[in-house]
Design an enzyme around this catalytic site. Structure first.
Site, mmCIF file in Angstrom:
data_model
loop_
_atom_site.group_PDB
_atom_site.id
_atom_site.type_symbol
_atom_site.label_atom_id
_atom_site.label_comp_id
_atom_site.label_asym_id
_atom_site.label_seq_id
_atom_site.Cartn_x
_atom_site.Cartn_y
_atom_site.Cartn_z
ATOM 1 C CB SER A 281 2.625 -41.352 53.216
ATOM 2 O OG SER A 281 2.400 -40.326 54.032
ATOM 3 C CG HIS B 267 -2.199 -40.051 53.973
ATOM 4 N ND1 HIS B 267 -2.523 -39.988 55.397
ATOM 5 C CD2 HIS B 267 -0.975 -40.204 53.784
ATOM 6 C CE1 HIS B 267 -1.165 -39.801 55.787
ATOM 7 N NE2 HIS B 267 -0.362 -40.057 55.010
ATOM 8 C CG ASN C 150 6.075 -37.402 58.024
ATOM 9 O OD1 ASN C 150 4.877 -37.544 58.648
ATOM 10 N ND2 ASN C 150 6.319 -38.109 57.051
#
Length: 250
Positions: free
Chosen positions: A26, A212, A91
């Site tokens: 992401s 993010h 992740n």
């Protein structure tokens, strides 16, 4: 006697025939982690005389990206002279005792682990092994591969600057060395510009969490990647439309 007019012929510069593929999570992907965030991969095209295909997908690790066949999908379309930039790490941690389908096997080499994920027996490789295998897929097609270290989380989160690279930064560099491909230390270049920009500015780049980035933050992260490319003489430099980026060479 009339002669047919010849339509003018236009030829694209060779750089424009080049495609840069992005594989990541992401922090690189379109729309980032949602809620108005964005990934840095969305801003590369502004600085390249090449087509950019952002195949980064939120929530993925090197393991899950492999299992879902996404590296294979890129290998199916990549052609000689194209670039593939691979960046994972956010992740890839965690424990296999409660397997989330993303955690890699612990280690830096040929170690393997075994798990049952989503009802399927899975042989799990180490983080470097996944990257090395991906690199081999792409180099076999004549592509130029860049393995990049992950981006840092907000180093100003506590109000004091903290630089604490994860093990996946070192692992990405190791994988690049073993695979014989280029490496970009994205972590260090982002960290450096974040330290320079300071607490208030950098905190504004993280509107929903410490991972993010906002669109403005994502562009800074993209420029930090390209600063590293320029400073280290990475082959991607040949398709840059500018070599002037903020920050210093490390």
């Amino acid at each position: 006697m009339k002669t047919a007019a010849l339509a003018p012929l236009f030829f694209l510069p060779s750089a424009l025939a080049t495609t840069v593929y992005l594989a990541g999570d992401s922090t690189m992907a379109k729309n980032g982690g949602g809620s108005g965030t964005n990934g840095w991969g969305e801003y590369l095209a502004s600085y390249l005389s090449a087509t950019v295909v952002n195949d980064a997908v939120a929530g993925r690790s090197a393991r899950s990206y492999t299992r879902e066949g996404r590296f294979e999908n890129i290998a199916d379309v990549v052609t000689a002279g194209d670039y593939v930039i691979v960046e994972f790490g956010h992740n890839d941690g965690g424990s296999l005792s409660t397997d989330n389908g993303r955690t890699d096997c612990s280690g830096t080499g040929a170690e393997v682990c075994y798990s049952v994920y989503d009802g399927v027996n899975e042989t799990i490789l180490t983080f470097p092994a996944y990257l090395e295998n991906a690199a081999k897929l792409f180099t076999a097609k004549g592509a130029k591969v860049i393995l990049s270290s992950q981006t840092p989380n907000n180093p100003w989160e506590t109000g004091t600057f903290v630089n604490s690279p994860t093990r996946f930064v070192e692992y990405a560099e190791l994988a690049a060395e073993v695979a014989g491909v280029e490496y970009v230390d994205h972590w260090s270049y982002v960290d450096s510009i974040y330290e320079t920009l300071g607490n208030a500015t950098v905190n504004s780049y993280f509107p929903i969490d410490h991972t993010h980035t906002s669109p403005a933050g994502a562009e800074v992260v993209a420029e930090a990647f390209l600063k590293a490319v320029v400073c280290t003489g990475t082959s991607l430099k040949s398709v840059l439309t500018t070599t002037s980026f903020e920050g210093t060479c490390l």
